[in-house]
Enzyme design. Structure first.
Site, PDB file in Angstrom:
ATOM      1  NE  ARG A   1      -9.025  -7.459   3.284  1.00 37.36           N
ATOM      2  CZ  ARG A   1      -7.978  -6.655   3.315  1.00 37.36           C
ATOM      3  NH1 ARG A   1      -7.713  -5.882   2.285  1.00 37.36           N
ATOM      4  NH2 ARG A   1      -7.179  -6.616   4.359  1.00 37.36           N
TER       5      ARG A   1
ATOM      6  N   GLY B   1      -4.725  -5.509   7.121  1.00 36.88           N
ATOM      7  CA  GLY B   1      -5.880  -4.635   7.319  1.00 36.88           C
ATOM      8  C   GLY B   1      -6.882  -5.076   8.358  1.00 36.88           C
TER       9      GLY B   1
ATOM     10  CB  THR C   1      -0.854  -0.055   1.288  1.00 41.58           C
ATOM     11  OG1 THR C   1      -1.741  -1.138   1.169  1.00 41.58           O
ATOM     12  CG2 THR C   1      -1.612   1.221   1.560  1.00 41.58           C
TER      13      THR C   1
ATOM     14  N   GLY D   1     -10.256  -3.506   3.241  1.00 39.44           N
ATOM     15  CA  GLY D   1      -9.264  -3.469   4.317  1.00 39.44           C
ATOM     16  C   GLY D   1      -9.352  -2.190   5.128  1.00 39.44           C
ATOM     17  CG  ASP D   2      -5.738  -1.005   7.009  1.00 39.12           C
ATOM     18  OD1 ASP D   2      -5.630  -1.825   6.068  1.00 39.12           O
ATOM     19  OD2 ASP D   2      -4.795  -0.290   7.394  1.00 39.12           O
TER      20      ASP D   2
ATOM     21  CB  THR E   1       1.191   0.061   4.961  1.00 42.04           C
ATOM     22  OG1 THR E   1       1.279  -1.066   4.080  1.00 42.04           O
ATOM     23  CG2 THR E   1       2.541   0.294   5.624  1.00 42.04           C
ATOM     24  N   GLY E   2      -0.361  -2.536   6.252  1.00 42.23           N
ATOM     25  CA  GLY E   2      -0.173  -3.819   6.926  1.00 42.23           C
ATOM     26  C   GLY E   2      -1.430  -4.658   6.823  1.00 42.23           C
TER      27      GLY E   2
HETATM   28  N1  ASP Z   1      -3.568  -2.504   4.681  1.00 44.53           N
HETATM   29  C1  ASP Z   1      -3.845  -3.004   3.373  1.00 44.53           C
HETATM   30  C2  ASP Z   1      -5.086  -3.855   3.425  1.00 44.53           C
HETATM   31  O1  ASP Z   1      -5.240  -4.604   4.349  1.00 44.53           O
HETATM   32  C3  ASP Z   1      -2.728  -3.795   2.801  1.00 44.53           C
HETATM   33  C4  ASP Z   1      -1.385  -3.111   2.834  1.00 44.53           C
HETATM   34  O2  ASP Z   1      -1.157  -2.228   3.626  1.00 44.53           O
HETATM   35  O3  ASP Z   1      -0.527  -3.443   2.040  1.00 44.53           O
HETATM   36  O4  ASP Z   1      -5.880  -3.787   2.526  1.00 44.53           O
END
Ligand code: ASP
Length: 349
Positions: free
Chosen positions: A240, A266, A212, A242-243, A263-264
């Site tokens: 789905r 989600g 992200t 995410g965050d 980022t991470g």
């Molecule tokens: N946070 C993002 C998600 O879960 C993924 C990412 O940060 O790479 O959609």
């Protein structure tokens, strides 16, 4: 008549004094313009290690991170807003196939690229977000349009696409976003799912799926902003989300505290309300940005549920202090301060 002349004279003196008294506040305004500005970006966290990246690849990432942050830096230097800096910086990263946002987004289980994005203005607490779009070239522009030109905060899927068209945003064919690298990632993840009977939550698999992009900035007017844009996570299913497009989880900005982009993983960032939690620790417990970010990313996030989560954030506070906190092996990241000093990082060390 004499009285009248005295009165006019007195009024002239009064108005001259009044004009005089304006000068200090003009000077204060000038001083305000000199207040530091800063910008910080990320291009995703995950298993980013020195030993698994070629020199050429590293150079490509460095070049793109620098190009992106310089766009925002220039806007801020010229007195532009943190919102414009965040949006335009993210555009560069969205247009690059290196990151999981815009072109280069990861694939869903069904083989599509579905984008989520959000942006927030720390001055007004206005925010805009979009989820699950398939044809908007720059999803962060849609998030900004939702914030600026709609009565809503969060639009999704078909409705968001219709709104984007009405706003005259750039629309592309869905296959514009497709890259061989991300398609291979989907195949790899699906194959290991079969072999290992792994779930979506398999940490080994997910760790290599992030990417992200996000940005936080403080402008010369003292305003904070943050934004985040993503393709989500490889092999995501059933619409789905995410965050990243969720205000408070993936993005948060408040002039009283800080601006954050996450980022991470989600699912956990949503449950931990990560971006807002950092702001709340500053607001209600008086923690510094550094302390708050450390507490959330290193102590709270790994203890949510059975799995714990991996990921990171970039953030900037109202005084221009910046933090890049992550609990993964690396995070693509860059900082530029008002002096034009540039830092680019990728690995843990
Ligand atoms: N946070 C993002 C998600 O879960 C993924 C990412 O940060 O790479 O959609």
């Amino acid at each position: 008549m004499k009285k009248c002349i005295y009165l006019i004279f007195a009024l002239l003196i009064f108005s001259a004094c009044k004009n005089e008294s304006k000068k200090p506040s003009e000077a204060i305004q000038n001083e305000t313009e000199k207040v530091e500005f800063s910008i910080i970006i990320h291009g995703g966290a995950g298993s980013i290690r020195r030993d698994n990246m070629s020199e050429e690849r590293e150079a490509e990432y460095r070049q793109k991170l620098e190009e992106a942050i310089r766009v925002g830096y220039t806007i801020l230097k010229e007195g532009g807003t943190s919102l414009d800096a965040v949006q335009n910086t993210i555009n560069i990263l969205e247009d690059s196939p290196l990151f999981n946002a815009g072109k280069g987004a990861v694939f869903t289980h069904e083989g599509f690229n579905e984008h989520d994005a959000s942006i927030m203005d720390g001055k007004t607490l206005n925010a805009g977000a979009s989820a699950g779009t398939k044809t908007i070239k720059n999803p962060i522009n849609l998030a900004r349009a939702v914030m600026d030109n709609s009565p809503h905060v969060f639009l999704s899927r078909g409705g968001a696409e219709t709104f984007a068209k009405e706003q005259g945003l750039e629309i592309v064919e869905p296959n514009y976003f497709s890259t061989t690298k991300k398609l291979k990632s989907l195949e790899r993840v699906k194959a290991s799912e079969k072999n290992k009977v792994a779930s979506f939550y398999d940490a080994d698999l997910q760790d290599s799926k992030f990417g992200t992009v996000g940005c936080a900035a403080l402008d010369k007017h003292g305003n904070l902003a943050a934004g985040t844009s993503t393709g989500g996570m490889t092999n995501k299913r059933w619409g789905r989300i995410g965050d990243s497009p969720i205000i408070g989880a993936g993005t948060y900005a408040n002039n009283n505290t800080c601006a954050v982009s996450s980022t991470g993983w989600g699912e956990f960032f949503i449950r931990g309300m990560v971006a807002y939690d950092i702001s709340a620790l500053m607001e209600y417990k008086g923690l510094s940005l550094k302390e708050a970010a450390k507490e959330v990313i290193q102590n709270k996030l790994p203890n949510i549920g059975d799995q714990g989560a991996t990921g990171g954030i970039v953030a900037i506070d109202k005084d221009g202090n910046m933090v890049m906190e992550f609990n993964t092996q690396g995070m693509f990241r860059a900082i530029m301060n008002a002096k034009g000093e540039l830092y680019i990082g990728m690995f843990k060390d």
